[in-house]
Design an enzyme around this catalytic site. Structure first.
Site, PDB file in Angstrom:
ATOM      1  N   ASP A 195       0.863  -1.183   0.000  1.00  0.00           N
ATOM      2  CA  ASP A 195       0.000   0.000   0.000  1.00  0.00           C
ATOM      3  C   ASP A 195       0.899   1.233   0.000  1.00  0.00           C
ATOM      4  O   ASP A 195       1.573   1.516   0.997  1.00  0.00           O
ATOM      5  CB  ASP A 195      -0.901  -0.043   1.236  1.00  0.00           C
ATOM      6  N   HIS A 196       0.870   1.974  -1.097  1.00  0.00           N
ATOM      7  CA  HIS A 196       1.799   3.094  -1.243  1.00  0.00           C
ATOM      8  C   HIS A 196       1.429   4.291  -0.361  1.00  0.00           C
ATOM      9  O   HIS A 196       2.192   5.262  -0.294  1.00  0.00           O
ATOM     10  CB  HIS A 196       1.858   3.532  -2.706  1.00  0.00           C
ATOM     11  N   ARG A 197       0.287   4.217   0.326  1.00  0.00           N
ATOM     12  CA  ARG A 197      -0.036   5.291   1.267  1.00  0.00           C
ATOM     13  C   ARG A 197       0.868   5.244   2.489  1.00  0.00           C
ATOM     14  O   ARG A 197       1.174   6.285   3.085  1.00  0.00           O
ATOM     15  CB  ARG A 197      -1.505   5.188   1.717  1.00  0.00           C
TER      16      ARG A 197
END
Length: 469
Positions: free
Chosen positions: A439-441
């Site tokens: 998850d690139h968040r």
């Protein structure tokens, strides 16, 4: 519906998971007029997470079943009425439209993934106080087996109205193979039906005698799911399979994950020749313990856990409401498993604190429970990072979708003999491909790359498990 009196108790559909809203009634083990006791299993239901047997919490006589098998019922809705012990049963008036009749059920064509269509009526029988009537078996789904010497045909083992003695996993096996336990010859202690008894009965029913063989694949954590029986095609030749239970929940979760978390996937090829040698050595030496199964996945799991220990920020989740990143204290390692009911992801609690031997035991228990179809909702809740073993299908790699609420998932591909530059020469080596989706968040490229690189480095030189662990 009957007016409630002091002697009539209603048993409502409980929440057998964590915040689940509905469940499908798979099988009734009782019918109106049967006597039930506190703690007796009266039905089996399937939630979005697992199949669960429901015990009734009081003693009495069954007045009415409010819904037939195959009905999806909201949590909190009454499913069975029981007149408490010692009181005369209250009269039962016409039940709601969905209420079940005391007569045999009509043929039902709806199919839950992993179960064949019911091809005829289901006879309900009276049952003992300490047992339940056997449910009608679905169309058989037979796993690969090997020939063996002939055995005597099965003969009934119980009197009419009694429930055969068998453990839940054996009952599940009989259901999957389409075997009525009343016709199985019991060879276990005190007349208990064993798995071997069920396999023998299935072989006889199929017209050829076979001996049970459980397929064991070297690499996977769980055996591939049996091909589910499908409904009959319609006039146009199309087959429609109802989406419900585990498959429905999985579809909803994957859509939510794919369109909520911004996925990034990275790949790396790894020379795992040393890891495969270590797997063979551990098997031969038995140093992890008697009966402990050792597989390449075990070392992949240990490598990932070691990488998480070095980079704990990967073991995290996104709190949308609070706009916070939650770094988990414990690593609950999920293992994606294909089962007849659909994809499930049970997890090993606090896997990061386990030794290699303890991790092997945990994986073994997870495998056996998944094979038996008895994975509990608790085992599938609270996961923090997952491994999916696509190599079992001969697949080199993929772009796995995150398990909802987790920051990363590692795909372990097939191990193949490939030409590889080793010590300056091109030689055949055992190579696999790893893929890490995150998850690139909450996981940037640097963190994701470091974790994947650590896993690869450990699998190339497994001695790093000692120096890094």
């Amino acid at each position: 519906m009957t007016t409630h009196t002091a002697s009539l108790r209603e048993f409502k559909m409980p929440d057998v998971g964590e915040g689940l809203t509905e469940a499908e009634i798979l099988t009734w083990y009782v019918k109106p007029g049967d006597t039930v006791t506190d703690g007796q299993v009266v039905c089996e239901v399937e939630t979005a997470k697992a199949a669960v047997e429901l015990p009734i919490p009081f003693t009495g006589v069954v007045e009415a079943l409010h819904f037939p098998a195959g009905t999806t019922v909201d949590v909190g809705t009454s499913i069975i009425a029981v007149a408490v012990a010692g009181a005369a049963p209250a009269p039962v008036e016409a039940a709601p439209a969905a209420a079940v009749q005391a007569e045999p059920e009509p043929e039902r064509r709806e199919v839950l993934v992993g179960y064949g269509p019911r091809t005829g009526s289901v006879q309900r029988r009276a049952r003992r106080t300490n047992g339940a009537a056997a449910a009608a078996a679905p169309a058989p789904v037979v796993a690969p087996v090997a020939p063996a010497a002939p055995v005597a045909p099965p003969v009934p083992t119980v009197a009419e109205g009694e429930r055969p003695l068998a453990k839940p996993p054996v009952r599940k096996l009989a259901k999957d193979l389409g075997i009525d336990l009343r016709s199985v010859l019991a060879t276990g202690p005190n007349g208990v039906i064993t798995r071997e008894d069920v396999h023998a009965a299935a072989a006889t029913a199929a017209g050829s005698v076979v001996e049970p063989v459980v397929p064991v694949v070297e690499q996977p954590a769980v055996a591939p799911a049996a091909v589910p029986a499908l409904p009959a095609p319609n006039a146009a030749g199309d087959v429609r399979v109802p989406v419900k239970g585990v498959r429905k929940a999985t579809a909803q979760a994957m859509v939510a994950s794919a369109f909520t978390a911004p996925h990034v996937t990275e790949f790396v090829q790894v020379d795992v020749t040393r890891t495969m040698k270590l797997v063979r050595k551990l098997k031969e030496s038995g140093e992890l313990g008697a009966g402990v199964r050792v597989s390449p996945l075990l070392l992949v799991a240990k490598a990932l856990l070691t990488a998480v220990k070095r980079h704990p920020e990967i073991n995290a989740s996104w709190d949308e409401a609070a706009q916070e990143i939650v770094i988990r204290g414990a690593v609950n390692l999920g293992i994606a498993a294909a089962t007849p009911r659909g994809l499930i992801v049970p997890n090993i609690k606090d896997a990061g604190s386990r030794t290699l031997s303890q991790l092997a035991v945990g994986l073994g228990e997870l495998v056996e429970t998944a094979r038996q179809g008895k994975t509990s909702p608790a085992d599938m809740s609270g996961g923090s990072i997952t491994i999916t073993n696509v190599g079992v299908f001969g697949v080199d790699t993929g772009t796995p979708i995150l398990n909802p609420g987790e920051a990363a998932i590692l795909a372990f591909g097939a191990v193949r003999d490939l030409p590889w530059v080793h010590k300056g020469k091109v030689v055949p080596r055992q190579v696999t491909t790893l893929a890490l989706s995150f998850d690139h968040r909450l996981v940037d490229g640097e963190l994701g790359s470091k974790v994947l690189a650590d896993v690869a480095a450990i699998l190339e030189y497994p001695k790093r498990l000692i120096t890094w662990g």
